[in-house]
Each structure stands twice: as structure tokens, then as C-alpha cells.
Design a protein around this motif. Structure first.
Motif, PDB file in Angstrom:
ATOM      1  N   MET A 108       0.969  -1.082  -0.245  1.00  0.00           N
ATOM      2  CA  MET A 108       0.083  -0.060   0.000  1.00  0.00           C
ATOM      3  C   MET A 108       0.886   1.353  -0.174  1.00  0.00           C
ATOM      4  O   MET A 108       1.840   1.243   0.501  1.00  0.00           O
ATOM      5  CB  MET A 108      -1.023  -0.128   1.184  1.00  0.00           C
ATOM      6  CG  MET A 108      -2.157  -0.824   1.062  1.00  0.00           C
ATOM      7  SD  MET A 108      -3.395  -0.169   2.237  1.00  0.00           S
ATOM      8  CE  MET A 108      -2.712  -0.192   3.864  1.00  0.00           C
ATOM      9  N   LEU A 188      -5.121   0.218  -3.135  1.00  0.00           N
ATOM     10  CA  LEU A 188      -5.337  -0.393  -1.756  1.00  0.00           C
ATOM     11  C   LEU A 188      -5.429   0.849  -0.642  1.00  0.00           C
ATOM     12  O   LEU A 188      -6.183   0.820   0.249  1.00  0.00           O
ATOM     13  CB  LEU A 188      -4.359  -1.679  -1.417  1.00  0.00           C
ATOM     14  CG  LEU A 188      -4.564  -2.785  -2.087  1.00  0.00           C
ATOM     15  CD1 LEU A 188      -3.358  -3.710  -1.859  1.00  0.00           C
ATOM     16  CD2 LEU A 188      -5.799  -3.406  -1.763  1.00  0.00           C
ATOM     17  N   SER A 189      -4.591   1.600  -0.886  1.00  0.00           N
ATOM     18  CA  SER A 189      -4.422   2.614   0.044  1.00  0.00           C
ATOM     19  C   SER A 189      -5.768   3.968  -0.240  1.00  0.00           C
ATOM     20  O   SER A 189      -6.247   4.207   0.966  1.00  0.00           O
ATOM     21  CB  SER A 189      -3.201   3.718  -0.181  1.00  0.00           C
ATOM     22  OG  SER A 189      -3.140   4.294  -1.576  1.00  0.00           O
ATOM     23  N   ASN A 192      -8.417   1.831   1.611  1.00  0.00           N
ATOM     24  CA  ASN A 192      -8.546   2.022   3.214  1.00  0.00           C
ATOM     25  C   ASN A 192      -9.086   2.833   3.555  1.00  0.00           C
ATOM     26  O   ASN A 192      -9.661   3.004   4.500  1.00  0.00           O
ATOM     27  CB  ASN A 192      -6.934   1.457   3.403  1.00  0.00           C
ATOM     28  CG  ASN A 192      -6.781   1.476   4.744  1.00  0.00           C
ATOM     29  OD1 ASN A 192      -7.557   0.576   5.432  1.00  0.00           O
ATOM     30  ND2 ASN A 192      -5.574   2.086   5.373  1.00  0.00           N
ATOM     31  N   GLN A 193      -8.483   4.341   2.835  1.00  0.00           N
ATOM     32  CA  GLN A 193      -8.936   5.583   3.203  1.00  0.00           C
ATOM     33  C   GLN A 193     -10.445   5.512   3.103  1.00  0.00           C
ATOM     34  O   GLN A 193     -11.200   6.342   4.161  1.00  0.00           O
ATOM     35  CB  GLN A 193      -8.563   6.477   2.351  1.00  0.00           C
ATOM     36  CG  GLN A 193      -8.590   8.133   2.856  1.00  0.00           C
ATOM     37  CD  GLN A 193      -7.980   8.368   4.337  1.00  0.00           C
ATOM     38  OE1 GLN A 193      -7.092   7.830   4.762  1.00  0.00           O
ATOM     39  NE2 GLN A 193      -8.989   9.217   5.005  1.00  0.00           N
ATOM     40  N   ARG A 195     -12.448   3.355   3.416  1.00  0.00           N
ATOM     41  CA  ARG A 195     -13.431   2.486   4.276  1.00  0.00           C
ATOM     42  C   ARG A 195     -13.119   3.258   5.735  1.00  0.00           C
ATOM     43  O   ARG A 195     -14.198   2.729   6.538  1.00  0.00           O
ATOM     44  CB  ARG A 195     -12.548   0.948   4.432  1.00  0.00           C
ATOM     45  CG  ARG A 195     -12.810   0.213   3.292  1.00  0.00           C
ATOM     46  CD  ARG A 195     -12.287  -1.052   3.419  1.00  0.00           C
ATOM     47  NE  ARG A 195     -12.861  -2.131   4.383  1.00  0.00           N
ATOM     48  CZ  ARG A 195     -12.402  -3.292   4.600  1.00  0.00           C
ATOM     49  NH1 ARG A 195     -11.626  -3.708   4.284  1.00  0.00           N
ATOM     50  NH2 ARG A 195     -13.270  -3.864   5.430  1.00  0.00           N
ATOM     51  N   LYS A 196     -12.236   3.821   6.020  1.00  0.00           N
ATOM     52  CA  LYS A 196     -12.078   4.429   7.329  1.00  0.00           C
ATOM     53  C   LYS A 196     -13.319   5.632   7.513  1.00  0.00           C
ATOM     54  O   LYS A 196     -13.990   5.996   8.481  1.00  0.00           O
ATOM     55  CB  LYS A 196     -10.783   5.235   7.400  1.00  0.00           C
ATOM     56  CG  LYS A 196      -9.710   4.315   7.836  1.00  0.00           C
ATOM     57  CD  LYS A 196      -8.199   5.058   8.042  1.00  0.00           C
ATOM     58  CE  LYS A 196      -7.134   3.953   8.066  1.00  0.00           C
ATOM     59  NZ  LYS A 196      -5.983   4.740   8.170  1.00  0.00           N
ATOM     60  N   LEU A 262     -13.001  -6.065  -1.938  1.00  0.00           N
ATOM     61  CA  LEU A 262     -12.502  -5.026  -2.043  1.00  0.00           C
ATOM     62  C   LEU A 262     -12.204  -4.797  -3.623  1.00  0.00           C
ATOM     63  O   LEU A 262     -11.608  -3.813  -4.193  1.00  0.00           O
ATOM     64  CB  LEU A 262     -11.195  -4.818  -1.272  1.00  0.00           C
ATOM     65  CG  LEU A 262     -11.075  -5.098   0.162  1.00  0.00           C
ATOM     66  CD1 LEU A 262      -9.674  -4.541   0.763  1.00  0.00           C
ATOM     67  CD2 LEU A 262     -12.323  -3.961   0.782  1.00  0.00           C
TER      68      LEU A 262
END
Length: 555
Positions: A108, A188-189, A192-193, A195-196, A262
């Protein structure tokens, strides 16, 4: 007397000196050996500590497979450590410096703010693949006997030292030939952001929105067949994002497949590196995804056959067994080009007689075949032998030799004779009169017994071809182990009992060996019912279909 006294004293001194020198000559090598052993174990502890804490996927080797140079001191090295993800090679004494100085592949991207849709090349100097060409001048790289030239760990492009210019260092990486299979770190990064922030609208994220993106997930069983799983794991990590490659000895398929949630719906491809048992394990995990309501994320499954039989792999065009003869790059190309196909999966329910029906019936899922008789007996003996001495069964050839031994033994002993007097068979509710048999085999796929097309036999009689997606099972009988061997070399036909949507088999008396997809057990009186369960989405490789002769020749 004085002279005798002085002579005795000199002899005593000489004896004492001899004893000291003897003791030194014995102790000194022992001490040196002990000191070297202590230093070696201390050095190994330090190396293991670096390996454990490092972000690199370090492995130690006593001999590199090609001329190699340390990425720190640039000296030629025969042994040392290499990273299974980015390909760095380093001598033992420079390991700590290399670990601190060079970054490995990032799964990531680090926080850059915003949603990046690209990333620069990640260049590593030296030890480029043999016969690689410079992306600038198109001439061969790595020809000089020293640490030279560069390679990008993502797109695998190589560049000469003299062709490397500043613009290449900052240029965006295209991810090369396998860009449609790789999950980029920036994707992926971003996910990930999101999903936060509790956002799930991934459709606009690059490359989610790209039309031909079909990310692949590699699931490798390092314990299958010929133990090639470890090597393949490293090669796939080099070409893909390491987050896409899973070792099934460390993580279950159910957990690994959660990565599909994802990724784009109906686009993910899974490459299973293992035998038919490993494939069944993965397909069971996919069925669990359906139960969880994740049906839209279901992947399509390709197979790299590492097991002993590999009949399902052979049926779907992936070959009878992989021994490293095809480059990993070609395997990924085959996965990209493969066509989607359905595979019937069947429910096998075994209900024991007696016990006032208090015991729950045993339930299995069948992909390949069910059998009762000599081939199940061979599988049962093989598994019992392998559980006693698992270290002996590390080669596909040894495994087949053990099967051959037990098959020859059964030809002489005939433990399963008069099966037709012990069982009743019903196909779609219709009772079938059985001839004199020793075994019954219920087939879902075309291949059986490590590469034999059982239903077609010699191919001299007009029977409908066996299919794995028609909702029908083919049921055949065999007269014994010798008859099985004759069928495998196309010298005999099986006893074709019919095709059916539902198969019911009643074992009236005695204990008989049974198997489902190579998993055998000894079974007492019972009723076996086989009904359709579901479909699995598979990938069919139409490039190079193997036949019986080719597979037997390769073995």
C-alpha cells in the motif's frame, strides 16, 4: 646416583612436556571448532532476527542459481540472502545495511493525501534477469560481470546504467505486461482511506473503473505433490503485489478470499496452486461466501496442478501435472486468456444403517468422483502409508509408484470381489441389475485415475461424451485392479451402467473401502445418496489439451 636422578628428572620433564603438547593438540581444534560453532550460531541468530523484523521477504541460500552481486558492496557472491518480493541479493555481512538502505515492494502506498491514481517506478540496481532488454535502447541488459543496470520491481522493465536518466526515475510505472492482473498499491491505500470514512462506492477508483482489469489472487499449497509451492510463491510475489499471493499453510482460503470484497464484482480470478484436494478446499470456501451473501464477489478459479492425480485440472485443460517446465509469466498469460466455464458440484450423503438413526449422516462435497471398490482400497492404503511416513511422499513419481504397488497387490488378493452381491444401485430411482463387479465409480468429470478417460474407455463405442456441467453423473463398473489398468492403457472398456441426475447406492453387508475425490475411508453397511448441490465458476484453458498418452509419457 646423581646422574640417575638428573636423568629421571629430565625424563619427567620430557614426559610432562609431551603430555602438555598432546593436550594442546587435542584441545586446540576442539576449542577452535567450539568457537566457530558459537560464532556461526550467533551469526544465524542475528540473521534470523533481521529476517523477522524486516519488511523484506528475506530467504537464505547456500548457492545462487545465476551469477549474483551484492547490492551493497557490489562484490560477486555465491551465497547470501535474497528478497522473495523485490529480488534484492546481498552478502551475509551486508545484510543489515541492505535491510536499512533499500525499500521493498510496498503493498500500500504511504499517505500522500488525496486519491493517487499512479506511482513512479521502483528501481533496483543489478542482478537483472538473463536475456532482458533495455526499455530505452532495446539492447540486452546484465551482460557485464559486475553489479550493473536497473530493474523496476513492478513493471519488470530493465534499463542500462548509461540509459538511466532523471525522467525515468520519476516517470509513472505502467505495471508492464500484467497490469490487468496486479492490484496497485495506490488502489489499496485509496480503498483503505474510503473504508475509514465508511464509503463503499469504489467504482470511480482507478483501476476499479478500468474495463479490462481482472485482478488475480494466488493461493498456493506448499505441501502439495512435488513441493514446488515455496518456489512458486516467491516467483508470483516478484511479478504481482505480494498482498495477492497467499500460502495456504499459513492462512485459510476463506480468509484469503475476503480480498475479493475490495475488488470489482465478477472480475476476480483465483489461481489455485495445488492438487484436486486443495481446489476442493478453495471451492468450499467460495460456497461459504455465497452463504454470507457475498455472491457478487465470487471469483473464477484456475488451477496450477501440483498434486498427484490432478484429474480436475486435466479436465479443465490445465494439464496433468506441473514440474516447472512452463515459466510463471506464461502461467499468468494463460490465466488472463482462459474462458469461464461451470463445474457441477455434488452432495454425497452417507447414512449408516442401524444405531436407530441417532447418528448424523456424513456429508461430503464431490467435484471429481465417488467410488467403492479397488481404487478406493488403493487410496486408503496409500493414505495410511503416507500418514505413517509423510517425508517419503514428496515426489509425484514416488506417490504413483506406491499406488502401483497397492494396485498390483489387489490384483492378487482381490479384497473387493463379489461387490454386486453386497450392494444395490439405483439411478434416478430405477434399480440397476449389476453384473459380476469389484468396483463402482460415479464420475462428474472426464478424467479419472491420474489421466484416464474412464467413461470413453477405448473410444470404439458410440457413447455420449462425459461433461462436467450438464447436471449428469456417469456411473461405471470395473472387474478389479487389473481391469482398471487395462482401461488406463486403452485395452478395455468399463462396464457402463448409465447416466443419472441422482445416484443411490445401498451397501447391505460387510465393510468396504469408499472415497470421494481421493479422500478414502472404510465404510460399514449404509446408504449413499448423491444429488446435485451447486455450480462452481471455473476457468478453462483451451490452449494445450493433454491426452492419456501425453500424460503417461510425461510421467
Amino acid at each position: 646416583a646423581g646422574m640417575e636422578g638428573s636423568g629421571g628428572a629430565s625424563r619427567a620433564v620430557a614426559d610432562w612436556r609431551l603430555a602438555v603438547w598432546t593436550l594442546c593438540s587435542v584441545l586446540l581444534p576442539v576449542l577452535i571448532t567450539a568457537w566457530c560453532s558459537f560464532q556461526r550460531s550467533r551469526r544465524q541468530l542475528l540473521i534470523r532476527d533481521i529476517f523477522r523484523k524486516s519488511k523484506h521477504d528475506w530467504h537464505y541460500t547456500d548457492l545462487f542459481g545465476q551469477p549474483s552481486y551484492c547490492c551493497v558492496c557490489a562484490q560477486h557472491i555465491l551465497r547470501g540472502a535474497f528478497c522473495g518480493c523485490c529480488g534484492l541479493r546481498v552478502s551475509e555481512r551486508c545484510l543489515k545495511k541492505a535491510d536499512q538502505r533499500f525499500l521493498c515492494k510496498e503493498i500500500m502506498m504511504r499517505g500522500t493525501g488525496g486519491a493517487p491514481s499512479s506511482m513512479p517506478h521502483h528501481w533496483i540496481r543489478g542482478n537483472v534477469p538473463l536475456c532482458s532488454c533495455c526499455m530505452v535502447c532495446k539492447q540486452q541488459c546484465g551482460t557485464q560481470p559486475k553489479l550493473c543496470d536497473y530493474r523496476c520491481v513492478w513493471c519488470q522493465y530493465t534499463v542500462h546504467d548509461e540509459c538511466m536518466v532523471d525522467c525515468l526515475r520519476t516517470e509513472d510505472c505502467t505495471f508492464g505486461e500484467f497490469k490487468d492482473l496486479i492490484i496497485p498499491p495506490y488502489y489499496l491505500s485509496t480503498i483503505n482511506q474510503m473504508r475509514k470514512e465508511k464509503r463503499t462506492s469504489y467504482e470511480k477508483v482507478v483501476p476499479y473503473c478500468r474495463k479490462h482489469w481482472m485482478p488475480v489472487i494466488v493461493l498456493a499449497n506448499t505441501r502439495s505433490g512435488n513441493n514446488m509451492g515455496e518456489t512458486l510463491l516467491g516467483e508470483f510475489k516478484m511479478l504481482l503485489n505480494p498482498v495477492q499471493v497467499f500460502d495456504l499453510s499459513k492462512i485459510t482460503p476463506a480468509k484469503a478470499l475476503q480480498l475479493c470484497t475490495l475488488l470489482p464484482c465478477n472480475a476476480v480470478r483465483v489461481l489455485v496452486c495445488g492438487g484436486d484436494g486443495t481446489v476442493g478446499w478453495v471451492l468450499d470456501a467460495i460456497d461459504e461466501m455465497k452463504i454470507k451473501g457475498q455472491e457478487r464477489y465470487i471469483p473464477r478459479v484456475a488451477i496450477l496442478p501440483l498434486g498427484t492425480g490432478n484429474d480436475l485440472s486435466n479436465t479443465l485443460g490445465w494439464g496433468a501435472g506441473y514440474a516447472g517446465e512452463v515459466p510463471v509469466e506464461q502461467i499468468l498469460r494463460n490465466v488472463m486468456e482462459a474462458d469461464g466455464i461451470k463445474l457441477d458440484r455434488w452432495k454425497v450423503q452417507v447414512t449408516n444403517k442401524g444405531y436407530y438413526n441417532l447418528r448424523k449422516p456424513k456429508v461430503f462435497t464431490m467435484n471429481n468422483y465417488f467410488s467403492i471398490g479397488p481404487d478406493a482400497l488403493m487410496a486408503l492404503n496409500f493414505h495410511a502409508h503416507r500418514e505413517k511416513t509423510p517425508s517419503l511422499f514428496s515426489s509425484r513419481i514416488i506417490n504413483k509408484a506406491v499406488y502401483f504397488f497397492y494396485g498390483t497387490k489387489d490384483c492378487l488378493v482381490q479384497e473387493c470381489k463379489d461387490l454386486n452381491k453386497k450392494v444395490e444401485l439405483e439411478l434416478d430411482g430405477e434399480r440397476i441389475e449389476l453384473p459380476n463387479l469389484e468396483g463402482i465409480i460415479v464420475l462428474n468429470i472426464g478424467y479419472w485415475g491420474g489421466g484416464c478417460r474412464l467413461w470413453e474407455g477405448m473410444g470404439d463405442e458410440p457413447y455420449p461424451l462425459a461433461r462436467h456441467d450438464d447436471g449428469l453423473l456417469e456411473v461405471v463398473g470395473v472387474h478389479g485392479s487389473f481391469h482398471c489398468a487395462q482401461i488406463q492403457v486403452k485395452l478395455a472398456n468399463p462396464v457402463r451402467l448409465g447416466q443419472a441426475h441422482t445416484v443411490r447406492l445401498i451397501l447391505k453387508s460387510s465393510k468396504m473401502p469408499m472415497q470421494v475425490d481421493g479422500e478414502p475411508w472404510a465404510q460399514g453397511p449404509c446408504t449413499v445418496t448423491i444429488t446435485h448441490k451447486t455450480h462452481a465458476l471455473m476457468l478453462y484453458h483451451s490452449g494445450e489439451q493433454t491426452d492419456d498418452d501425453a500424460s503417461s509419457l510425461s510421467e
